[in-house]
Structures are given as C-alpha cells and as structure tokens.
Design a protein around this motif. Structure first.
Motif, PDB file in Angstrom:
ATOM      1  N   THR A   1       0.822  -1.273  -0.024  1.00  0.00           N
ATOM      2  CA  THR A   1       0.169  -0.052  -0.117  1.00  0.00           C
ATOM      3  C   THR A   1       0.911   1.156  -0.045  1.00  0.00           C
ATOM      4  OG1 THR A   1      -1.821  -1.153   0.982  1.00  0.00           O
ATOM      5  CG2 THR A   1      -1.676   1.226   1.161  1.00  0.00           C
ATOM      6  N   PHE A   2       1.798   1.240   0.892  1.00  0.00           N
ATOM      7  CA  PHE A   2       2.658   2.677   1.143  1.00  0.00           C
ATOM      8  C   PHE A   2       3.711   2.675  -0.058  1.00  0.00           C
ATOM      9  CE2 PHE A   2       0.758   2.835   5.215  1.00  0.00           C
ATOM     10  CZ  PHE A   2       0.372   3.955   5.347  1.00  0.00           C
ATOM     11  N   GLY A   3       4.114   1.823  -0.537  1.00  0.00           N
ATOM     12  CA  GLY A   3       5.125   1.477  -1.481  1.00  0.00           C
ATOM     13  C   GLY A   3       4.382   2.266  -2.970  1.00  0.00           C
TER      14      GLY A   3
ATOM     15  N   VAL B   1       1.206   3.875  -3.216  1.00  0.00           N
ATOM     16  CA  VAL B   1       0.749   5.377  -2.941  1.00  0.00           C
ATOM     17  C   VAL B   1       2.139   6.237  -2.955  1.00  0.00           C
ATOM     18  CG1 VAL B   1       0.145   6.768  -1.252  1.00  0.00           C
ATOM     19  CG2 VAL B   1      -1.137   4.735  -1.551  1.00  0.00           C
ATOM     20  N   TYR B   2       3.277   5.842  -2.329  1.00  0.00           N
ATOM     21  CA  TYR B   2       4.463   6.716  -2.205  1.00  0.00           C
ATOM     22  C   TYR B   2       5.014   6.990  -3.951  1.00  0.00           C
ATOM     23  CZ  TYR B   2       4.942   6.992   2.858  1.00  0.00           C
ATOM     24  OH  TYR B   2       4.544   7.317   4.080  1.00  0.00           O
ATOM     25  N   ALA B   3       5.000   5.880  -4.615  1.00  0.00           N
ATOM     26  CA  ALA B   3       5.337   6.010  -6.052  1.00  0.00           C
ATOM     27  C   ALA B   3       4.617   6.823  -6.919  1.00  0.00           C
ATOM     28  CB  ALA B   3       5.289   4.499  -6.724  1.00  0.00           C
ATOM     29  N   ILE B   4       3.259   6.801  -6.605  1.00  0.00           N
ATOM     30  CA  ILE B   4       2.387   7.591  -7.459  1.00  0.00           C
ATOM     31  C   ILE B   4       2.157   9.186  -6.785  1.00  0.00           C
ATOM     32  CG2 ILE B   4       0.157   8.108  -7.867  1.00  0.00           C
ATOM     33  CD1 ILE B   4      -0.339   4.801  -7.699  1.00  0.00           C
ATOM     34  N   ARG B   5       2.633   9.372  -5.553  1.00  0.00           N
ATOM     35  CA  ARG B   5       2.283  10.675  -4.933  1.00  0.00           C
ATOM     36  C   ARG B   5       3.520  11.368  -4.426  1.00  0.00           C
ATOM     37  NH1 ARG B   5      -1.706  11.014  -0.590  1.00  0.00           N
ATOM     38  NH2 ARG B   5      -1.519  13.225  -1.340  1.00  0.00           N
ATOM     39  N   LEU B   6       4.727  10.842  -4.624  1.00  0.00           N
ATOM     40  CA  LEU B   6       5.788  11.341  -4.041  1.00  0.00           C
ATOM     41  C   LEU B   6       5.807  12.688  -4.520  1.00  0.00           C
ATOM     42  CD1 LEU B   6       8.016  10.652  -2.411  1.00  0.00           C
ATOM     43  CD2 LEU B   6       9.543  10.043  -4.589  1.00  0.00           C
ATOM     44  N   PRO B   7       5.892  13.317  -5.583  1.00  0.00           N
ATOM     45  CA  PRO B   7       5.890  14.749  -5.811  1.00  0.00           C
ATOM     46  C   PRO B   7       4.948  15.789  -4.967  1.00  0.00           C
ATOM     47  CG  PRO B   7       6.197  13.749  -7.830  1.00  0.00           C
ATOM     48  CD  PRO B   7       5.775  12.535  -6.888  1.00  0.00           C
ATOM     49  N   GLU B   8       3.812  15.134  -4.867  1.00  0.00           N
ATOM     50  CA  GLU B   8       2.818  15.719  -4.003  1.00  0.00           C
ATOM     51  C   GLU B   8       3.028  15.990  -2.503  1.00  0.00           C
ATOM     52  OE1 GLU B   8      -1.154  14.455  -4.666  1.00  0.00           O
ATOM     53  OE2 GLU B   8      -0.307  13.599  -6.723  1.00  0.00           O
ATOM     54  N   LEU B   9       4.139  15.049  -2.041  1.00  0.00           N
ATOM     55  CA  LEU B   9       4.377  14.944  -0.464  1.00  0.00           C
ATOM     56  C   LEU B   9       5.347  15.882   0.163  1.00  0.00           C
ATOM     57  CD1 LEU B   9       4.346  11.187  -0.279  1.00  0.00           C
ATOM     58  CD2 LEU B   9       2.402  12.674   0.094  1.00  0.00           C
ATOM     59  N   THR B  10       5.944  16.929  -0.680  1.00  0.00           N
ATOM     60  CA  THR B  10       6.936  17.765  -0.354  1.00  0.00           C
ATOM     61  C   THR B  10       6.342  18.538   0.861  1.00  0.00           C
ATOM     62  OG1 THR B  10       7.723  18.026  -2.392  1.00  0.00           O
ATOM     63  CG2 THR B  10       8.630  19.669  -0.927  1.00  0.00           C
ATOM     64  N   GLY B  11       5.462  19.092   0.734  1.00  0.00           N
ATOM     65  CA  GLY B  11       4.648  19.878   1.877  1.00  0.00           C
ATOM     66  C   GLY B  11       4.597  19.053   3.174  1.00  0.00           C
TER      67      GLY B  11
ATOM     68  N   ALA C   1      16.648  12.384  -8.682  1.00  0.00           N
ATOM     69  CA  ALA C   1      16.412  11.617  -7.263  1.00  0.00           C
ATOM     70  C   ALA C   1      15.011  11.128  -7.079  1.00  0.00           C
ATOM     71  CB  ALA C   1      17.107  12.445  -6.171  1.00  0.00           C
ATOM     72  N   THR C   2      14.126  12.266  -7.606  1.00  0.00           N
ATOM     73  CA  THR C   2      12.849  11.893  -7.246  1.00  0.00           C
ATOM     74  C   THR C   2      12.138  10.669  -8.157  1.00  0.00           C
ATOM     75  OG1 THR C   2      12.245  13.956  -6.521  1.00  0.00           O
ATOM     76  CG2 THR C   2      10.452  12.776  -7.403  1.00  0.00           C
ATOM     77  N   THR C   3      12.927  10.665  -9.373  1.00  0.00           N
ATOM     78  CA  THR C   3      12.515   9.443 -10.059  1.00  0.00           C
ATOM     79  C   THR C   3      12.942   8.335  -9.771  1.00  0.00           C
ATOM     80  OG1 THR C   3      12.385  10.871 -12.058  1.00  0.00           O
ATOM     81  CG2 THR C   3      12.607   8.476 -12.505  1.00  0.00           C
ATOM     82  N   VAL C   4      14.262   8.267  -9.216  1.00  0.00           N
ATOM     83  CA  VAL C   4      14.819   6.970  -8.624  1.00  0.00           C
ATOM     84  C   VAL C   4      14.022   6.643  -7.523  1.00  0.00           C
ATOM     85  CG1 VAL C   4      16.808   5.989  -7.508  1.00  0.00           C
ATOM     86  CG2 VAL C   4      16.919   7.529  -9.493  1.00  0.00           C
ATOM     87  N   ALA C   5      13.619   7.616  -6.674  1.00  0.00           N
ATOM     88  CA  ALA C   5      12.817   7.142  -5.356  1.00  0.00           C
ATOM     89  C   ALA C   5      11.438   6.605  -5.622  1.00  0.00           C
ATOM     90  CB  ALA C   5      12.520   8.587  -4.373  1.00  0.00           C
ATOM     91  N   ARG C   6      10.843   7.239  -6.783  1.00  0.00           N
ATOM     92  CA  ARG C   6       9.697   6.648  -7.311  1.00  0.00           C
ATOM     93  C   ARG C   6       9.849   5.248  -7.640  1.00  0.00           C
ATOM     94  NH1 ARG C   6       6.290  10.966 -10.502  1.00  0.00           N
ATOM     95  NH2 ARG C   6       4.537   9.610  -9.727  1.00  0.00           N
ATOM     96  N   VAL C   7      10.696   4.815  -8.594  1.00  0.00           N
ATOM     97  CA  VAL C   7      11.067   3.538  -8.898  1.00  0.00           C
ATOM     98  C   VAL C   7      11.211   2.574  -7.845  1.00  0.00           C
ATOM     99  CG1 VAL C   7      12.606   2.017 -10.202  1.00  0.00           C
ATOM    100  CG2 VAL C   7      11.756   4.064 -11.229  1.00  0.00           C
ATOM    101  N   PHE C   8      12.133   3.182  -6.752  1.00  0.00           N
ATOM    102  CA  PHE C   8      12.385   2.262  -5.611  1.00  0.00           C
ATOM    103  C   PHE C   8      10.966   1.863  -4.909  1.00  0.00           C
ATOM    104  CE2 PHE C   8      12.890   2.532  -0.907  1.00  0.00           C
ATOM    105  CZ  PHE C   8      13.633   1.335  -0.603  1.00  0.00           C
ATOM    106  N   PHE C   9      10.137   2.826  -4.755  1.00  0.00           N
ATOM    107  CA  PHE C   9       8.991   2.730  -3.919  1.00  0.00           C
ATOM    108  C   PHE C   9       7.924   1.837  -4.532  1.00  0.00           C
ATOM    109  CE2 PHE C   9       9.868   6.752  -1.528  1.00  0.00           C
ATOM    110  CZ  PHE C   9      10.077   6.281  -0.332  1.00  0.00           C
ATOM    111  N   ALA C  10       8.273   2.026  -6.177  1.00  0.00           N
ATOM    112  CA  ALA C  10       7.239   0.859  -6.815  1.00  0.00           C
ATOM    113  C   ALA C  10       7.608  -0.464  -6.614  1.00  0.00           C
ATOM    114  CB  ALA C  10       7.329   1.354  -8.410  1.00  0.00           C
ATOM    115  N   ALA C  11       9.057  -0.756  -6.723  1.00  0.00           N
ATOM    116  CA  ALA C  11       9.617  -1.846  -6.660  1.00  0.00           C
ATOM    117  C   ALA C  11       9.233  -2.434  -5.155  1.00  0.00           C
ATOM    118  CB  ALA C  11      11.311  -1.944  -6.689  1.00  0.00           C
ATOM    119  N   LEU C  12       9.221  -1.611  -4.186  1.00  0.00           N
ATOM    120  CA  LEU C  12       8.953  -1.720  -2.843  1.00  0.00           C
ATOM    121  C   LEU C  12       7.433  -2.239  -2.729  1.00  0.00           C
ATOM    122  CD1 LEU C  12      10.350  -2.119   0.019  1.00  0.00           C
ATOM    123  CD2 LEU C  12       9.507   0.330   0.475  1.00  0.00           C
TER     124      LEU C  12
END
Length: 144
Positions: free
Chosen positions: A24-26, A28-38, A113-124
């Motif tokens: 669930t969190f992996g 959701v984070y992969a999809i919404r990571l750019p929105e989570l800055t705030g 780095a955001t793209t790499v993090a999104r790929v990481f969260f998708a793999a997670l």
C-alpha cells in the motif's frame, strides 16, 4: 508441530501483515511522491512527532527482530531484513533527524532523485504484493 513448520508459520503471519502494508505505502508513495513535499516539511517541523515516529518504528522493528528469528529461505530473510531496516530507520529518526530530513529534502528537490525514489517505492510495493501473496496463499513445506 515441528519447530521448522512453526517458524514457517510465523514467517507467513508476518508476511500477511507486512506485505499489504508495504504494498500500500510503496505504491502510494510511488504515485504521489512529488505531492508529498509539504507533508515532509510539516512532519520534520514537529520534533515531538519525529521522536514519536522514530520510537514507534524502532519498537516495531525490534518486535519483528525479537519474534521472527528465522533466516531460512527468501521469505524469512526478507521479513528479518525488513525488521532490521525499520529498527535502524527508527533509531536514525531519533538520533539524527536532521540527516534524514536533509536526505528527504535533497531527494524531493532533484527530479532525477525523485524518479529514482519513485522507482524504488514501486519496487517496494511489488515486493509487498509478493509478501502478501506468500503470507496468504502459500503453505509451509512439511519436513520429514
């Protein structure tokens, strides 16, 4: 029940809980990571919240480490490593929150780095689906 089968059942019980959570969190984070800055900024602005989050993560990781002592097979290794990862991350949130905050901020400021993090969260998230499947739909191997 033989100890080996009991350990496998415990591993599957952890996989039934950890798998859907990580999936669930992996995802959701992969999809919404750019929105989570705030949200990240607000979280780190509250030292007490960071302390409590770190304490809860450390406790959860120690529970997994303490109860799940099986390192036989890929599923068991994954569960055990997850416990260690959560415990270490919780400790770091308590001991060095500014380092974690700097890393999160740097990741969110860099498009690469955001793209790499999104790929990481998708793999997670995919790993979480595998854990959930293994926990809910497989049976332990019977040893003779």
């Amino acid at each position: 029940m033989p100890p080996d089968v009991e350990a496998q059942l415990r591993t599957r019980a952890f996989a039934r809980v950890i798998g859907p959570y990580v999936a669930t969190f992996g995802i959701v984070y992969a999809i919404r990571l750019p929105e989570l800055t705030g949200l990240v900024d607000e979280l780190f602005a509250q030292p007490f919240q960071m302390l409590m989050l770190g304490a809860l993560m450390l406790a959860a990781g120690l529970v997994i480490i303490g109860i799940h002592r099986n390192w036989r097979g890929p599923l068991a290794v994954t569960i055990s490593l997850f416990g260690w990862f959560v415990a270490i991350r919780g400790f770091l949130l308590i001991a060095t929150p500014s380092t974690i905050e700097a890393g999160a901020a740097a990741t969110l400021l860099s498009p690469a780095a955001t793209t790499v993090a999104r790929v990481f969260f998708a793999a997670l998230g995919a790993l979480g689906l595998v854990l959930a499947y293994a926990g809910w739909f497989t049976a332990p191997k019977r040893t003779t």
